[in-house]
Design an enzyme around this catalytic site. Structure first.
Site, PDB file in Angstrom:
ATOM      1  N   LYS A 178       0.846  -1.196   0.000  1.00 25.06           N
ATOM      2  CA  LYS A 178       0.000   0.000   0.000  1.00 25.06           C
ATOM      3  C   LYS A 178       0.883   1.249   0.000  1.00 25.06           C
ATOM      4  O   LYS A 178       1.495   1.593   1.004  1.00 25.06           O
ATOM      5  CB  LYS A 178      -0.903   0.052   1.245  1.00 25.06           C
ATOM      6  N   GLU A 253       9.142   1.449  11.129  1.00 24.47           N
ATOM      7  CA  GLU A 253      10.127   2.530  10.956  1.00 24.47           C
ATOM      8  C   GLU A 253       9.372   3.830  11.136  1.00 24.47           C
ATOM      9  O   GLU A 253       8.550   4.191  10.290  1.00 24.47           O
ATOM     10  CB  GLU A 253      10.765   2.474   9.556  1.00 24.47           C
ATOM     11  N   CYS A 287      12.820  11.196   8.109  1.00 21.72           N
ATOM     12  CA  CYS A 287      12.817  10.694   9.483  1.00 21.72           C
ATOM     13  C   CYS A 287      14.210  10.835  10.080  1.00 21.72           C
ATOM     14  O   CYS A 287      14.368  10.960  11.278  1.00 21.72           O
ATOM     15  CB  CYS A 287      12.377   9.241   9.499  1.00 21.72           C
ATOM     16  N   GLU A 386       9.240  15.767  15.993  1.00 21.37           N
ATOM     17  CA  GLU A 386       9.667  15.711  14.597  1.00 21.37           C
ATOM     18  C   GLU A 386       8.896  16.768  13.819  1.00 21.37           C
ATOM     19  O   GLU A 386       7.667  16.836  13.888  1.00 21.37           O
ATOM     20  CB  GLU A 386       9.331  14.318  14.054  1.00 21.37           C
TER      21      GLU A 386
HETATM   22  P1  NAD Z   1       1.582   8.332   8.038  1.00 17.34           P
HETATM   23  O1  NAD Z   1       1.819   7.557   9.268  1.00 17.34           O
HETATM   24  O2  NAD Z   1       0.495   9.332   8.016  1.00 17.34           O
HETATM   25  O3  NAD Z   1       1.264   7.341   6.808  1.00 17.34           O
HETATM   26  C1  NAD Z   1       2.120   6.290   6.455  1.00 17.34           C
HETATM   27  C2  NAD Z   1       1.323   5.250   5.690  1.00 17.34           C
HETATM   28  O4  NAD Z   1       0.362   4.669   6.569  1.00 17.34           O
HETATM   29  C3  NAD Z   1       0.534   5.815   4.518  1.00 17.34           C
HETATM   30  O5  NAD Z   1       0.545   4.885   3.460  1.00 17.34           O
HETATM   31  C4  NAD Z   1      -0.865   5.950   5.096  1.00 17.34           C
HETATM   32  O6  NAD Z   1      -1.881   5.916   4.137  1.00 17.34           O
HETATM   33  C5  NAD Z   1      -0.934   4.732   5.999  1.00 17.34           C
HETATM   34  N1  NAD Z   1      -1.933   4.822   7.062  1.00 17.34           N
HETATM   35  C6  NAD Z   1      -2.513   5.928   7.595  1.00 17.34           C
HETATM   36  N2  NAD Z   1      -3.382   5.590   8.566  1.00 17.34           N
HETATM   37  C7  NAD Z   1      -3.351   4.233   8.656  1.00 17.34           C
HETATM   38  C8  NAD Z   1      -4.013   3.289   9.496  1.00 17.34           C
HETATM   39  N3  NAD Z   1      -4.894   3.670  10.423  1.00 17.34           N
HETATM   40  N4  NAD Z   1      -3.709   1.979   9.352  1.00 17.34           N
HETATM   41  C9  NAD Z   1      -2.802   1.573   8.424  1.00 17.34           C
HETATM   42  N5  NAD Z   1      -2.166   2.430   7.588  1.00 17.34           N
HETATM   43  C10 NAD Z   1      -2.429   3.743   7.710  1.00 17.34           C
HETATM   44  O7  NAD Z   1       2.987   8.962   7.653  1.00 17.34           O
HETATM   45  P2  NAD Z   1       3.320   9.965   6.464  1.00 17.34           P
HETATM   46  O8  NAD Z   1       2.779  11.302   6.816  1.00 17.34           O
HETATM   47  O9  NAD Z   1       2.927   9.344   5.172  1.00 17.34           O
HETATM   48  O10 NAD Z   1       4.938   9.984   6.529  1.00 17.34           O
HETATM   49  C11 NAD Z   1       5.652  10.762   7.410  1.00 17.34           C
HETATM   50  C12 NAD Z   1       6.081   9.964   8.631  1.00 17.34           C
HETATM   51  O11 NAD Z   1       6.814   8.815   8.220  1.00 17.34           O
HETATM   52  C13 NAD Z   1       7.014  10.732   9.518  1.00 17.34           C
HETATM   53  O12 NAD Z   1       6.608  10.615  10.867  1.00 17.34           O
HETATM   54  C14 NAD Z   1       8.367  10.063   9.321  1.00 17.34           C
HETATM   55  O13 NAD Z   1       9.236  10.137  10.411  1.00 17.34           O
HETATM   56  C15 NAD Z   1       7.988   8.671   9.024  1.00 17.34           C
HETATM   57  N6  NAD Z   1       9.066   8.014   8.262  1.00 17.34           N
HETATM   58  C16 NAD Z   1       9.903   7.150   8.908  1.00 17.34           C
HETATM   59  C17 NAD Z   1      10.945   6.543   8.207  1.00 17.34           C
HETATM   60  C18 NAD Z   1      11.900   5.587   8.888  1.00 17.34           C
HETATM   61  O14 NAD Z   1      12.602   4.866   8.180  1.00 17.34           O
HETATM   62  N7  NAD Z   1      11.983   5.551  10.209  1.00 17.34           N
HETATM   63  C19 NAD Z   1      11.113   6.807   6.855  1.00 17.34           C
HETATM   64  C20 NAD Z   1      10.243   7.684   6.238  1.00 17.34           C
HETATM   65  C21 NAD Z   1       9.209   8.280   6.957  1.00 17.34           C
END
Ligand code: NAD
Length: 482
Positions: A178, A253, A287, A386
């Site tokens: 997804k 992550e 991140c 963050e």
């Molecule tokens: P997000 O958590 O909003 O979304 C991530 C994914 O989860 C998306 O595909 C989203 O559609 C899905 N999602 C949302 N709600 C969900 C639910 N209830 N159940 C299952 N899936 C769901 O994050 P974002 O805004 O897309 O990305 C930014 C975040 O990602 C930041 O906090 C960043 O730190 C983190 N990030 C971490 C890493 C790492 O390697 N540690 C890398 C990149 C981004």
């Protein structure tokens, strides 16, 4: 929106299909629509998991050499479509073309690396396990853990996906992916490449959609053995809660609040360059952003002067501008979030050194100037949370012990950077930092061979390297009476 921009958002059982949920996809640099993706819902997830279950047996039984050959074809397909993928990374995410090139090359390197690990699986299978008894023999097998769900964010489209997908396929798992609903276009193109790779149908399935419509049912489906998730902590917790109901494995992550430590003997030019890279690459939407810059007292004034001059000179522009240094934030919501953090920082007395809003010469697009703060209260959101935008907090320290304590004083522990001319010193400081990856005098270079993930609330598990493969394997011992 023309018909040409209406894209099928489902690839299930080797077939492209349209889902019923229309997802608008925009170009964040122009705010213009790019496409409408016909994404899925819980029924699409059910179908995708059913297809993945059917595809699993054949793929799990394939030799490592066969799996490796498919991964190499995917890497070659990505290399062949490099320009197109770079274009999609920039137009959908807002990142400059030179950053998009790094992303696409990382995807190629990741598939090639896991092709190599897949090819090594056959020789390592069924190894004898020495036992303290002659009455028994034992062998150990590594087997795929089953159908896996991969959920990824928008900041490094395709890259985060490759870090999960390549090891999952190498291990012999079947997959439901997804992508982020914000940036599905690079993943749709990647899926088209995978569709041509000779991977048996049902092994790779893609369901575009929102978190609630697609991510949540995927995390809850009892037929899914494992969820590998990258995203925010808030959603990571929800994924873990859903996965707990059927005792699924999870790899998470999540966020970071990482530090760059400029020690007293650091080369100032290098420190400024690394601070800008750690804070402003991908417009700070990393991140791994080193959003806390800790600098030795004796260098602090000169460092801040030089950092301010460099930050103000950064060319914030359209990603296809040949001189661009920093692009746009990904969408309106992220833009508002970052500006909100800046406002709240000002309201608690943090001192704005430069930036703080949109560049004067950009009328459209979600652009924010590189922003520096000093005098940031240690209990403020600006220091602790963050931000995921181009915002750095600079603070001086009197001793290395204080710098290490400041860096470790976080609920996160993803990465850190150390700048110092004394390598023994830098190595000692690196050892004291609570972070999964520490760079010394180096930009944030990431190799598929080195693990990705962190301490504390940044991660559960590790991606990349052999650890990334093991995350998708079960261990089985067979013990026999002689
Ligand atoms: P997000 O958590 O909003 O979304 C991530 C994914 O989860 C998306 O595909 C989203 O559609 C899905 N999602 C949302 N709600 C969900 C639910 N209830 N159940 C299952 N899936 C769901 O994050 P974002 O805004 O897309 O990305 C930014 C975040 O990602 C930041 O906090 C960043 O730190 C983190 N990030 C971490 C890493 C790492 O390697 N540690 C890398 C990149 C981004």
């Amino acid at each position: 929106m023309s018909q040409a921009n209406l894209l099928n958002g489902l690839y299930i059982d080797g077939q492209w299909r349209a889902g019923s949920e229309l997802l608008p996809v925009i170009n964040p640099s122009t705010e213009e629509p790019l496409a409408l993706v016909a994404g899925g819902d819980r029924h699409s997830v059910e179908q995708a998991v059913t297809a993945a279950q059917a595809g699993l047996a054949h793929w799990a039984a394939a030799s490592g050499a066969e799996r490796g050959a498919v991964l190499r074809r995917i890497a070659a397909g990505v290399a062949e479509h490099r320009e197109r993928l770079m274009h999609l990374q920039s137009s959908n995410n807002g990142k400059p073309q030179f950053e998009a090139a790094i992303d696409v090359d990382d995807v190629i390197a990741t598939f090639e690396y896991y092709a190599g690990l897949a090819e090594g699986l056959d020789a390592a299978q069924d190894r004898d396990v020495p036992l303290p008894s002659d009455d028994f023999s034992a062998r150990v097998r590594r087997e795929p853990c089953g159908v896996v769900g991969l959920i990824v964010p928008w900041n490094f489209p395709m890259v985060t996906t490759a870090w999960k997908l390549a090891p999952a396929l190498a291990a012999g798992c079947s997959v439901v992916l997804k992508p982020s609903e914000v940036t599905p276009l690079p993943e749709l193109e990647l899926a088209a490449i995978i569709a041509q790779s000779g991977l048996p149908k049902g092994v790779f399935n893609l369901v575009c959609g929102t978190g609630l419509a697609v991510g949540a049912p995927l995390a809850a489906d009892p037929r899914v053995a494992k969820i590998s998730f990258t995203g925010s902590n808030a959603v990571g917790v929800q994924v873990m809660q859903r996965a707990a109901e059927t005792v699924k494995g999870v790899s998470l992550e999540l966020g970071g609040k990482s530090s760059l430590l400029v020690l007293a003997d650091a080369d100032l030019e290098l420190a400024v360059e690394l601070a800008c890279g750690g804070g402003f690459f991908n417009a700070g939407q990393m991140c791994s952003a080193t959003s806390r810059v800790l600098v030795a007292d004796e260098l602090a004034d000169e460092f801040l002067l030089r950092l301010k001059a460099r930050a103000e000179a950064i060319r914030v522009a359209d990603p296809f501008d040949p001189d661009v240094e920093m692009g746009a934030l990904v969408n309106q919501a992220q833009y508002q979030r970052v500006l909100g953090h800046i406002e709240r920082g000002l309201s608690v007395g943090a001192k704005l050194v430069c930036g703080g809003g949109r560049p004067a010469d950009r009328e459209r697009g979600f652009f924010v100037r590189p922003t520096l703060f000093t005098e940031v209260p240690l209990d403020s959101a600006l220091w602790r949370e963050e931000i995921f935008g181009p915002v750095l907090c600079v603070r001086s320290f009197a001793s290395e012990a204080e710098a290490i304590a400041l860096a470790n004083d976080s609920e996160f522990g993803l990465v850190a950077s150390v700048v110092s001319a004394d390598l023994d010193n830098a190595e000692r400081v690196a050892n004291a930092l609570q972070a999964g990856l520490v760079w010394i005098n180096a930009p944030q270079v990431i190799f598929p061979q080195t693990a990705w993930g962190g301490y504390k609330q940044s991660s559960i598990g590790r991606e990349l390297g052999p650890w990334g493969l093991q995350a998708f394997q079960e261990i089985k011992h067979v013990v026999r009476a002689r």
